[in-house]
Design a protein around this motif. Structure first.
Motif, PDB file in Angstrom:
ATOM      1  N   LYS A   1      10.493   1.275 -15.160  1.00  0.00           N
ATOM      2  CA  LYS A   1      12.277   1.173 -15.350  1.00  0.00           C
ATOM      3  C   LYS A   1      13.212   2.490 -15.471  1.00  0.00           C
ATOM      4  O   LYS A   1      14.237   2.325 -15.307  1.00  0.00           O
ATOM      5  CB  LYS A   1      11.853   0.399 -16.551  1.00  0.00           C
ATOM      6  N   ASP A   2      12.303   3.815 -15.174  1.00  0.00           N
ATOM      7  CA  ASP A   2      13.421   5.342 -15.579  1.00  0.00           C
ATOM      8  C   ASP A   2      13.166   4.626 -13.585  1.00  0.00           C
ATOM      9  O   ASP A   2      14.820   5.313 -13.547  1.00  0.00           O
ATOM     10  CB  ASP A   2      12.847   6.330 -15.667  1.00  0.00           C
ATOM     11  N   ASN A   3      13.372   4.765 -13.185  1.00  0.00           N
ATOM     12  CA  ASN A   3      13.531   4.488 -11.341  1.00  0.00           C
ATOM     13  C   ASN A   3      14.792   3.090 -11.445  1.00  0.00           C
ATOM     14  O   ASN A   3      15.993   3.700 -10.468  1.00  0.00           O
ATOM     15  CB  ASN A   3      12.685   4.009 -10.543  1.00  0.00           C
ATOM     16  N   ILE A   4      14.334   2.184 -12.316  1.00  0.00           N
ATOM     17  CA  ILE A   4      15.360   1.292 -11.876  1.00  0.00           C
ATOM     18  C   ILE A   4      17.126   2.161 -12.425  1.00  0.00           C
ATOM     19  O   ILE A   4      17.944   1.595 -12.364  1.00  0.00           O
ATOM     20  CB  ILE A   4      15.687  -0.011 -12.458  1.00  0.00           C
ATOM     21  N   GLN A   5      16.951   2.282 -13.476  1.00  0.00           N
ATOM     22  CA  GLN A   5      17.945   3.095 -14.093  1.00  0.00           C
ATOM     23  C   GLN A   5      18.899   3.926 -13.905  1.00  0.00           C
ATOM     24  O   GLN A   5      19.932   3.934 -13.526  1.00  0.00           O
ATOM     25  CB  GLN A   5      17.358   3.477 -16.240  1.00  0.00           C
ATOM     26  N   ARG A   6      17.290   4.900 -12.845  1.00  0.00           N
ATOM     27  CA  ARG A   6      18.222   5.633 -11.977  1.00  0.00           C
ATOM     28  C   ARG A   6      18.854   5.285 -11.086  1.00  0.00           C
ATOM     29  O   ARG A   6      19.818   5.995 -10.486  1.00  0.00           O
ATOM     30  CB  ARG A   6      17.041   6.530 -11.928  1.00  0.00           C
TER      31      ARG A   6
ATOM     32  N   LYS B   1       0.741  -1.276   0.056  1.00  0.00           N
ATOM     33  CA  LYS B   1      -0.336  -0.070  -0.174  1.00  0.00           C
ATOM     34  C   LYS B   1       1.134   1.633   0.144  1.00  0.00           C
ATOM     35  O   LYS B   1       0.312   2.344  -0.695  1.00  0.00           O
ATOM     36  CB  LYS B   1      -1.242  -0.204   1.429  1.00  0.00           C
ATOM     37  N   LYS B   2       2.264   1.042   0.913  1.00  0.00           N
ATOM     38  CA  LYS B   2       3.285   2.015   0.366  1.00  0.00           C
ATOM     39  C   LYS B   2       4.300   1.928  -0.788  1.00  0.00           C
ATOM     40  O   LYS B   2       5.154   2.161  -0.409  1.00  0.00           O
ATOM     41  CB  LYS B   2       3.825   2.413   1.947  1.00  0.00           C
ATOM     42  N   ARG B   3       3.404   1.730  -2.157  1.00  0.00           N
ATOM     43  CA  ARG B   3       4.586   1.862  -3.126  1.00  0.00           C
ATOM     44  C   ARG B   3       5.905   3.021  -2.809  1.00  0.00           C
ATOM     45  O   ARG B   3       6.644   2.525  -3.200  1.00  0.00           O
ATOM     46  CB  ARG B   3       3.834   1.601  -4.221  1.00  0.00           C
ATOM     47  N   SER B   4       5.368   4.645  -2.436  1.00  0.00           N
ATOM     48  CA  SER B   4       6.433   5.029  -2.426  1.00  0.00           C
ATOM     49  C   SER B   4       7.650   4.853  -1.767  1.00  0.00           C
ATOM     50  O   SER B   4       9.173   4.770  -2.574  1.00  0.00           O
ATOM     51  CB  SER B   4       6.456   5.884  -2.935  1.00  0.00           C
ATOM     52  N   ALA B   5       7.339   4.397  -0.369  1.00  0.00           N
ATOM     53  CA  ALA B   5       7.778   3.867   0.545  1.00  0.00           C
ATOM     54  C   ALA B   5       8.559   2.119  -0.061  1.00  0.00           C
ATOM     55  O   ALA B   5      10.172   2.477   0.002  1.00  0.00           O
ATOM     56  CB  ALA B   5       7.832   3.273   2.175  1.00  0.00           C
ATOM     57  N   MET B   6       8.358   1.388  -1.315  1.00  0.00           N
ATOM     58  CA  MET B   6       8.834   0.312  -1.435  1.00  0.00           C
ATOM     59  C   MET B   6       9.834   0.670  -2.480  1.00  0.00           C
ATOM     60  O   MET B   6      10.583   0.453  -2.721  1.00  0.00           O
ATOM     61  CB  MET B   6       7.204  -1.172  -1.505  1.00  0.00           C
ATOM     62  N   PHE B   7       9.418   1.314  -3.593  1.00  0.00           N
ATOM     63  CA  PHE B   7      10.402   2.084  -4.849  1.00  0.00           C
ATOM     64  C   PHE B   7      11.435   2.566  -4.129  1.00  0.00           C
ATOM     65  O   PHE B   7      12.210   1.803  -4.452  1.00  0.00           O
ATOM     66  CB  PHE B   7       9.930   2.490  -5.569  1.00  0.00           C
ATOM     67  N   SER B   8      11.479   3.511  -3.143  1.00  0.00           N
ATOM     68  CA  SER B   8      12.602   3.647  -2.636  1.00  0.00           C
ATOM     69  C   SER B   8      13.248   2.294  -1.959  1.00  0.00           C
ATOM     70  O   SER B   8      14.794   2.315  -2.036  1.00  0.00           O
ATOM     71  CB  SER B   8      12.232   4.667  -1.351  1.00  0.00           C
TER      72      SER B   8
ATOM     73  N   ALA C   1      18.342  -7.644  -8.032  1.00  0.00           N
ATOM     74  CA  ALA C   1      17.485  -6.832  -7.320  1.00  0.00           C
ATOM     75  C   ALA C   1      16.671  -5.573  -8.473  1.00  0.00           C
ATOM     76  O   ALA C   1      15.695  -5.611  -7.972  1.00  0.00           O
ATOM     77  CB  ALA C   1      18.441  -5.459  -6.604  1.00  0.00           C
ATOM     78  N   VAL C   2      17.314  -5.754  -9.775  1.00  0.00           N
ATOM     79  CA  VAL C   2      16.825  -5.453 -11.127  1.00  0.00           C
ATOM     80  C   VAL C   2      15.369  -6.261 -10.983  1.00  0.00           C
ATOM     81  O   VAL C   2      13.542  -5.837 -11.228  1.00  0.00           O
ATOM     82  CB  VAL C   2      17.679  -5.059 -12.316  1.00  0.00           C
ATOM     83  N   ASN C   3      15.445  -7.499 -10.873  1.00  0.00           N
ATOM     84  CA  ASN C   3      14.391  -8.556 -11.352  1.00  0.00           C
ATOM     85  C   ASN C   3      13.299  -8.478  -9.630  1.00  0.00           C
ATOM     86  O   ASN C   3      11.961  -8.348 -10.608  1.00  0.00           O
ATOM     87  CB  ASN C   3      14.605  -9.724 -10.927  1.00  0.00           C
ATOM     88  N   ASN C   4      13.441  -8.258  -8.945  1.00  0.00           N
ATOM     89  CA  ASN C   4      12.827  -7.931  -7.202  1.00  0.00           C
ATOM     90  C   ASN C   4      12.031  -6.125  -7.977  1.00  0.00           C
ATOM     91  O   ASN C   4      10.780  -6.707  -7.952  1.00  0.00           O
ATOM     92  CB  ASN C   4      13.413  -7.906  -6.381  1.00  0.00           C
ATOM     93  N   ALA C   5      12.211  -5.783  -8.230  1.00  0.00           N
ATOM     94  CA  ALA C   5      12.251  -4.057  -8.511  1.00  0.00           C
ATOM     95  C   ALA C   5      10.393  -4.537  -9.994  1.00  0.00           C
ATOM     96  O   ALA C   5       9.703  -4.312  -9.416  1.00  0.00           O
ATOM     97  CB  ALA C   5      12.833  -3.566  -9.172  1.00  0.00           C
ATOM     98  N   LYS C   6      11.533  -5.170 -10.971  1.00  0.00           N
ATOM     99  CA  LYS C   6      10.223  -5.361 -12.190  1.00  0.00           C
ATOM    100  C   LYS C   6       9.083  -6.268 -11.199  1.00  0.00           C
ATOM    101  O   LYS C   6       7.769  -6.085 -11.819  1.00  0.00           O
ATOM    102  CB  LYS C   6      10.963  -6.186 -12.994  1.00  0.00           C
ATOM    103  N   ALA C   7       9.380  -6.700 -10.797  1.00  0.00           N
ATOM    104  CA  ALA C   7       8.583  -7.724  -9.961  1.00  0.00           C
ATOM    105  C   ALA C   7       7.472  -7.216  -9.238  1.00  0.00           C
ATOM    106  O   ALA C   7       6.554  -7.404  -9.114  1.00  0.00           O
ATOM    107  CB  ALA C   7       8.425  -8.472  -9.415  1.00  0.00           C
ATOM    108  N   GLN C   8       7.561  -6.673  -8.910  1.00  0.00           N
ATOM    109  CA  GLN C   8       7.373  -5.006  -7.731  1.00  0.00           C
ATOM    110  C   GLN C   8       6.671  -4.232  -8.906  1.00  0.00           C
ATOM    111  O   GLN C   8       6.533  -2.738  -8.222  1.00  0.00           O
ATOM    112  CB  GLN C   8       7.097  -4.356  -6.585  1.00  0.00           C
ATOM    113  N   SER C   9       6.646  -4.183 -10.022  1.00  0.00           N
ATOM    114  CA  SER C   9       6.125  -2.817 -10.991  1.00  0.00           C
ATOM    115  C   SER C   9       6.798  -2.104 -10.706  1.00  0.00           C
ATOM    116  O   SER C   9       6.254  -0.201 -11.336  1.00  0.00           O
ATOM    117  CB  SER C   9       4.248  -2.662 -10.704  1.00  0.00           C
ATOM    118  N   MET C  10       7.889  -1.659 -10.704  1.00  0.00           N
ATOM    119  CA  MET C  10       8.737  -0.606 -10.607  1.00  0.00           C
ATOM    120  C   MET C  10       9.408  -0.462 -11.951  1.00  0.00           C
ATOM    121  O   MET C  10       9.142  -0.910 -13.064  1.00  0.00           O
ATOM    122  CB  MET C  10      10.044  -0.558  -9.747  1.00  0.00           C
TER     123      MET C  10
END
Length: 247
Positions: free
Chosen positions: A63-68, A19-26, A52-61
């Motif tokens: 691509k720009d955030n990942i690359q950054r 429910k706290k996607r921004s915190a999760m993405f951080s 780390a990248v695969n887990n980020a993708k699995a959480q629908s993070m």
């Protein structure tokens, strides 16, 4: 434990975090940056970064955030984080392992200790509970990836050690050193997994009653809410009935 994933139960209640996607993405960004700094920013050459990248993708993070996050490491920007593991006990004698990435050890230790003390727990010394867990690789696929027989066959061919199938998910366990190789082989057979990570799997689990479970989940949520905490693992099991009551 029919009806829901044992992994989601033992790891922690994932819904509260989702429910706290921004915190999760951080937190995901922090792990990506640390992984890239510790190795190379090339996912093909850096197994930890690939995880780390695969887990980020699995959480629908995005691509720009990942690359950054990767670019930040390449430019040697951002804070330098260290990995810390805390161990302690929650209500009902539940053993908990808390994994953190922090740029301020004193701040994180204080926050974790406070979360334990305010929610019926006790922070212990290093090694106080980890002896009751195994450090293994975990790969999770949704039930839609196939029936238990199909997943079992693919897992055995890939060199996995164990599989636990439920109504929602298939959990595939491997030796820690084999995680990347097994995950890559499974991806060819089953597609991309929902989760690929190193995990703490309890040797024995503790059945938790409703009263202790309610306080325990408050403790886990308090830990999850801390920006420095990446993952909380525990050796608890809560019945479907109690999980439904507590939401």
């Amino acid at each position: 434990m029919a009806g829901h994933s044992k992994f989601k139960n033992i790891m922690h209640r994932k819904g509260a975090q989702d429910k706290k996607r921004s915190a999760m993405f951080s937190k995901l960004s922090r792990e990506i940056t640390v992984a890239a700094k510790m190795g190379t920013p090339d996912v093909d050459m850096n197994p930890r970064l690939r995880l780390a990248v695969n887990n980020a993708k699995a959480q629908s993070m995005p691509k720009d955030n990942i690359q950054r996050a990767i670019d930040k490491a390449s430019a040697n920007e951002g804070d330098d984080y260290e990995e810390i593991r805390y161990e302690g006990y929650g209500p009902g004698g539940v053993a908990l392992i808390v994994e953190a990435l922090t740029d301020n050890r004193n701040r994180t230790a204080t926050n974790v200790r406070t979360a334990f003390s305010k929610n019926g727990g006790n922070l212990g010394a290093s090694g106080s509970v980890s002896h009751g867990f195994e450090r293994l690789g975990l790969i999770v696929y949704p039930a839609s990836a196939g029936d238990e027989e199909k997943i079992l066959e693919a897992a055995l061919e890939a060199g996995a050690e164990d599989i636990q199938s439920g109504e929602e998910e298939h959990e595939i366990w491997t030796a820690a050193d084999d995680l990347h190789e097994v995950a890559a082989t499974l991806e060819k057979a089953l597609g991309e997994a929902e989760t690929v990570k190193l995990a703490w799997k309890p040797n024995l689990t503790v059945d938790v009653g409703e009263r202790d479970a309610e306080v325990l989940f408050k403790l886990v949520d308090a830990l999850d809410d801390d920006d420095d905490v990446q993952t909380v693992w525990g050796n608890y099991e809560v019945s479907d009935e109690i999980m439904e009551k507590l939401g």
